[in-house]
Design an enzyme around this catalytic site. Structure first.
Site, PDB file in Angstrom:
ATOM      1  N   HIS A   1       0.846  -1.172   0.154  1.00 36.19           N
ATOM      2  CA  HIS A   1      -0.026  -0.028   0.153  1.00 36.19           C
ATOM      3  C   HIS A   1       0.768   1.075  -0.111  1.00 36.19           C
ATOM      4  CE1 HIS A   1      -3.623   2.288   1.488  1.00 36.19           C
ATOM      5  NE2 HIS A   1      -2.893   2.989   1.101  1.00 36.19           N
TER       6      HIS A   1
ATOM      7  N   HIS B   1       1.562   5.397  -1.776  1.00 35.82           N
ATOM      8  CA  HIS B   1       1.247   6.504  -2.397  1.00 35.82           C
ATOM      9  C   HIS B   1       2.411   7.178  -2.926  1.00 35.82           C
ATOM     10  CE1 HIS B   1      -3.034   6.494  -1.211  1.00 35.82           C
ATOM     11  NE2 HIS B   1      -2.303   6.246   0.173  1.00 35.82           N
TER      12      HIS B   1
ATOM     13  N   LYS C   1      -9.202  -0.143  -5.988  1.00 33.97           N
ATOM     14  CA  LYS C   1      -9.335   0.511  -4.652  1.00 33.97           C
ATOM     15  C   LYS C   1     -10.524   1.116  -4.775  1.00 33.97           C
ATOM     16  CE  LYS C   1      -7.683   2.168  -0.916  1.00 33.97           C
ATOM     17  NZ  LYS C   1      -6.509   2.339  -0.356  1.00 33.97           N
TER      18      LYS C   1
ATOM     19  N   HIS D   1     -10.376   1.230   1.790  1.00 29.41           N
ATOM     20  CA  HIS D   1     -10.228   2.066   2.722  1.00 29.41           C
ATOM     21  C   HIS D   1     -11.536   2.042   3.569  1.00 29.41           C
ATOM     22  CE1 HIS D   1      -8.970   6.030   4.658  1.00 29.41           C
ATOM     23  NE2 HIS D   1      -9.962   6.020   5.158  1.00 29.41           N
TER      24      HIS D   1
ATOM     25  N   HIS E   1      -4.577  -0.204   5.918  1.00 25.61           N
ATOM     26  CA  HIS E   1      -4.208   0.340   6.831  1.00 25.61           C
ATOM     27  C   HIS E   1      -5.205   0.195   8.295  1.00 25.61           C
ATOM     28  CE1 HIS E   1      -7.056   3.038   4.982  1.00 25.61           C
ATOM     29  NE2 HIS E   1      -6.230   3.484   4.350  1.00 25.61           N
TER      30      HIS E   1
ATOM     31  N   ASP F   1       1.549   2.686   3.626  1.00 25.78           N
ATOM     32  CA  ASP F   1       0.703   3.852   3.326  1.00 25.78           C
ATOM     33  C   ASP F   1       1.492   4.953   3.406  1.00 25.78           C
ATOM     34  OD1 ASP F   1      -1.774   5.315   2.732  1.00 25.78           O
ATOM     35  OD2 ASP F   1      -2.353   5.398   4.907  1.00 25.78           O
TER      36      ASP F   1
END
Ligand SMILES: NC(=O)N[C@@H](CC(=O)O)C(=O)O
Ligand SMILES: [Zn+2]
Ligand SMILES: [Zn+2]
Length: 346
Positions: free
Chosen positions: A13, A15, A99, A136, A174, A247
């Site tokens: 995970h 970004h 996602k 999420h 997460h 994350d």
């Protein structure tokens, strides 16, 4: 000198953002991880396989020529994602997952799913094609207390969704609560969870210790100590349903240190080192390799990595900030603070 050698890990995970900001942060991950699941919450989001593959090429273009880092791509689920895109994703071999952001839950989630009943056709296709859904897991109802949003999501969305799609592979991303840990433990093998280093090492007091700490603000928000303990226990249990997902979520300093600061913690510059710190705290360093290097690959039906990384217990100081493209900077977690573990670079 204390040393720890393990199979090269993957980050399930991550970004990376885009453009010059992406170019500034990707090496922090590529120095350590073999693969990463790259989140699609760009502005605008990654909605098609074509866009995902183009984004993958932009990432690969800024890697060092000898880098073997392999970005694994994702699609952003909206109420309107055509099921045909799932078939294309499967055929691409490089778009690994979809996602699910509840609309309004987190950074760049405004195009997200308004109700899971609107995406059942896509979920059906994902279930058949074996494409995992990455979630999420927070409700967005403003009447729900921010500390309860994950717990409510499990009851109100995840439970009914999984009961309608029992063969769908799902990663609850997460996770931050004891309720999530218990729910994942008690579910079948199609449900797994990622755990961040910052949720293993901080509780909600760290948001307010001696003053407010914008660089400790992420979503789902840090929870009380009891929950951190449950996460630590899950991560170090050797249960393959729990694996590493940093994350790492860089935002420009100016967008964090402001009246209405963005959610996201930039952990990539010391990701594995921070997990080592957490596992050492739980006296479970022997469990780090499974969590960081095996269980995620197994869940995604990908081969485990073959080469190794070594950490040594040699303190170093995290820089106060890093460049973040277009004359911006990003503040990493633990800025200016000593990190106990250090990756040895051959
Ligand atoms: N975790 C965060 O606080 N922020 C992430 C989005 C997300 O993963 O929810 C981001 O993209 O900045
Ligand atoms: Zn999220
Ligand atoms: Zn994220």
């Amino acid at each position: 000198m204390v040393q720890l050698t393990l199979t090269r890990p993957d980050d399930w995970h991550l970004h990376l953002r885009d453009g010059t900001a992406m170019a500034a942060v990707v090496t922090a991950t590529a120095r350590c991880f073999a693969r990463a699941i790259v989140m699609p919450n760009l502005k605008p989001p990654i909605l098609t396989v074509e866009q995902a593959l183009a984004y993958r090429e932009r990432i690969r273009a800024v890697l060092a020529p000898n880098s073997r880092f392999n970005p694994l791509m994702t699609l952003y689920l909206t109420d309107n994602l055509p099921a045909g895109e799932i078939v294309k994703a499967r055929a691409s071999g490089q778009v690994m997952a979809v996602k699910y952001y509840p609309a309004g839950a987190t950074t760049h989630s405004e195009w997200g799913v308004t109700h899971w009943h609107r995406v059942t056709t896509v979920l059906e296709t994902m279930q058949t094609q074996g494409i995992p859904l990455l979630i999420h897991g927070e409700v967005t109802d403003e009447h729900v207390d921010i500390f309860d949003r994950e717990k409510f999501f499990i009851e109100q969305v995840l439970e009914p969704l999984l009961s309608d799609f029992p063969a769908l592979k799902v990663v609850l991303e997460h996770i931050t609560t004891q309720e999530a840990v218990e729910y994942v433990q008690d579910s079948n093998a199609n449900l797994a969870a990622t755990i961040t280093a910052h949720h293993l090492l901080m509780n909600r007091n760290d948001l307010f210790k001696g003053g407010i700490h914008p660089h400790h603000y992420c979503l789902p928000i840090l929870k009380r100590e009891q929950h951190r303990q449950a996460l630590l226990q899950a991560a170090t249990s050797g249960n393959p349903k729990f694996f590493l997902g940093t994350d790492s979520a860089p935002h420009a300093r100016a967008n964090k240190e402001t009246t209405c600061g963005c959610a996201g913690i930039y952990t990539a510059p010391a990701a594995l080192e921070l997990y080592a710190e957490a596992f050492e705290q739980a006296q479970a360093l022997d469990k780090l390799e499974g969590f960081a290097s095996f269980y995620g690959a197994d869940f995604y039906n990908l081969p485990r990595n073959q080469d190794k990384v070594t950490l040594t217990k040699q303190p170093w100081q995290m820089p106060n900030q890093f460049e973040f493209g277009d004359s911006q900077v990003v503040v990493p977690w633990r800025a200016g603070i000593t990190i106990d573990w250090q990756q040895v670079h051959e």
